[in-house]
Design a protein around this motif. Structure first.
Motif, short mmCIF file in Angstrom:
data_model
loop_
_atom_site.label_atom_id
_atom_site.label_comp_id
_atom_site.label_asym_id
_atom_site.label_seq_id
_atom_site.Cartn_x
_atom_site.Cartn_y
_atom_site.Cartn_z
N VAL A 188 0.84 -1.19 0.00
CA VAL A 188 0.00 0.00 0.00
C VAL A 188 0.88 1.24 0.00
O VAL A 188 0.65 2.21 -0.75
CB VAL A 188 -0.94 0.02 1.23
CG1 VAL A 188 -1.66 1.36 1.34
CG2 VAL A 188 -1.96 -1.12 1.14
N GLU A 189 1.91 1.22 0.83
CA GLU A 189 2.83 2.35 0.90
C GLU A 189 3.60 2.50 -0.41
O GLU A 189 3.81 3.61 -0.91
CB GLU A 189 3.79 2.15 2.07
CG GLU A 189 4.69 3.34 2.33
CD GLU A 189 5.48 3.18 3.62
OE1 GLU A 189 6.01 4.20 4.09
OE2 GLU A 189 5.55 2.06 4.16
N GLU A 190 4.01 1.38 -0.98
CA GLU A 190 4.73 1.41 -2.26
C GLU A 190 3.84 1.99 -3.36
O GLU A 190 4.29 2.79 -4.19
CB GLU A 190 5.20 0.01 -2.63
CG GLU A 190 6.03 -0.04 -3.90
CD GLU A 190 6.54 -1.44 -4.22
OE1 GLU A 190 7.06 -1.63 -5.33
OE2 GLU A 190 6.40 -2.34 -3.36
N GLU A 233 -1.61 -7.17 0.54
CA GLU A 233 -0.68 -6.06 0.73
C GLU A 233 0.73 -6.50 1.13
O GLU A 233 1.62 -5.66 1.27
CB GLU A 233 -1.22 -5.11 1.81
CG GLU A 233 -0.86 -5.45 3.25
CD GLU A 233 -1.55 -6.68 3.84
OE1 GLU A 233 -1.29 -6.99 5.00
OE2 GLU A 233 -2.34 -7.32 3.12
N VAL A 234 0.94 -7.80 1.31
CA VAL A 234 2.22 -8.24 1.87
C VAL A 234 3.37 -8.10 0.89
O VAL A 234 3.22 -8.28 -0.32
CB VAL A 234 2.16 -9.71 2.37
CG1 VAL A 234 1.19 -9.86 3.53
CG2 VAL A 234 1.78 -10.66 1.23
N LYS A 268 1.09 -7.27 -7.95
CA LYS A 268 0.37 -6.87 -9.17
C LYS A 268 -1.13 -6.83 -8.91
O LYS A 268 -1.83 -5.91 -9.35
CB LYS A 268 0.70 -7.85 -10.29
CG LYS A 268 0.14 -7.46 -11.65
CD LYS A 268 0.42 -8.52 -12.70
CE LYS A 268 1.90 -8.75 -12.88
NZ LYS A 268 2.17 -9.73 -13.99
N PHE A 269 -1.63 -7.83 -8.18
CA PHE A 269 -3.05 -7.87 -7.84
C PHE A 269 -3.44 -6.65 -7.00
O PHE A 269 -4.44 -5.98 -7.27
CB PHE A 269 -3.34 -9.17 -7.07
CG PHE A 269 -4.74 -9.29 -6.54
CD1 PHE A 269 -5.73 -9.91 -7.28
CD2 PHE A 269 -5.08 -8.80 -5.28
CE1 PHE A 269 -7.02 -10.03 -6.79
CE2 PHE A 269 -6.36 -8.90 -4.78
CZ PHE A 269 -7.34 -9.53 -5.54
N MET A 270 -2.63 -6.35 -5.98
CA MET A 270 -2.94 -5.23 -5.10
C MET A 270 -2.94 -3.91 -5.85
O MET A 270 -3.82 -3.06 -5.65
CB MET A 270 -1.93 -5.18 -3.95
CG MET A 270 -2.27 -4.16 -2.87
SD MET A 270 -3.87 -4.50 -2.10
CE MET A 270 -3.88 -3.27 -0.80
N PHE A 271 -1.98 -3.74 -6.73
CA PHE A 271 -1.93 -2.50 -7.51
C PHE A 271 -3.17 -2.37 -8.40
O PHE A 271 -3.71 -1.26 -8.56
CB PHE A 271 -0.65 -2.45 -8.34
CG PHE A 271 0.54 -1.89 -7.61
CD1 PHE A 271 0.78 -2.21 -6.28
CD2 PHE A 271 1.43 -1.05 -8.25
CE1 PHE A 271 1.86 -1.70 -5.59
CE2 PHE A 271 2.52 -0.52 -7.57
CZ PHE A 271 2.75 -0.84 -6.25
#
Length: 238
Positions: free
Chosen positions: A17-19, A178-179, A219-222
């Motif tokens: 999330v931070e990235e 998010e990991v 990639k999924f989180m983004f």
């Protein structure tokens, strides 16, 4: 897009999330209700993300601040803000939306696949562009029922309800998208000895590394956060 995060312990860092916020130049702030009494102003953010944590959502005696956090989450939803809940955050969303949260039949700890739920009568637009199946990091013993009006998003062999979307703008994910490497390692080192045994509990050595899964999860989180970015200010996820 201004992002605000609710954190529940020092161990539950923001991971990718931070990235994402750095990559997109999105302002990112966080609140820890166990440390403060004043919630952020609703007009100070466009997206609320509720992270995981080691406590149960009904542990009011040990964590009385949970009542204040739930009240804030409810206000955020009623204000029409987009919300993403992860693990404990997903359970908090389920509870605030009137669903039951309880012990799952199995603990899920480690890397296990989750599948998108698409049926004749269940084809959420949110799933467009996301994989039909992805191996993600799980670390939970509880689950939830789907709130009234929610649409089922994901399931796994060990946990039927791995995610839902409510009112086209509130998303709950029981797993951990998010990991990153450090986040996984810190969870294993802190809690790995308490995981026990079971069909969906991996050994520590199976959880470490897994660069392929980490890359796919990022990639999924983004992609998920891109969906929230698209609807920031519109109130509807596509």
């Amino acid at each position: 897009m201004k992002i605000h995060v609710l954190q529940h312990s020092a161990l539950n860092t923001l991971g990718t999330v931070e990235e994402y916020s750095r990559t997109k130049n999105h302002p990112l702030e966080s609140t820890r209700f166990y440390k403060i009494t004043n919630p952020p102003a609703l007009d100070s953010f466009d997206l609320l993300i509720i992270m995981g944590g080691p406590m149960g959502i009904y542990d009011y005696e040990e964590n009385p601040w949970l009542r204040d956090e739930k009240a804030f989450i409810k206000q955020t939803i009623e204000a029409g803000k987009p919300v993403l809940g992860i693990c404990l955050g997903a359970q908090l969303l389920a509870d605030v939306l009137g669903a039951r949260v309880y012990e799952n039949g199995h603990r899920e700890m480690g890397w296990f696949p989750v599948k998108a739920v698409r049926t004749e009568g269940n084809k959420p637009e949110f799933l467009e562009g996301l994989p039909e199946e992805i191996t993600v990091f799980n670390w939970h013993s509880r689950t939830f029922d789907l709130p009234a009006g929610a649409v089922h998003l994901f399931r796994s062999e060990g946990c039927k309800n791995q995610g839902f979307i409510y009112n086209d703008r509130v998303v709950a994910l029981q797993f951990h998208p998010e990991v990153h490497k450090e986040r996984v390692e810190s969870m294993i080192m802190r809690f790995g000895g308490e995981s026990g045994n079971g069909p969906f509990i991996q050994k520590k050595e199976e959880m470490f590394g897994q660069e392929k899964y980490l890359a796919e999860t990022k990639k999924f989180m983004f992609k998920v956060l891109d969906k929230f970015e698209e609807i920031a200010g519109q109130g509807r996820l596509r």
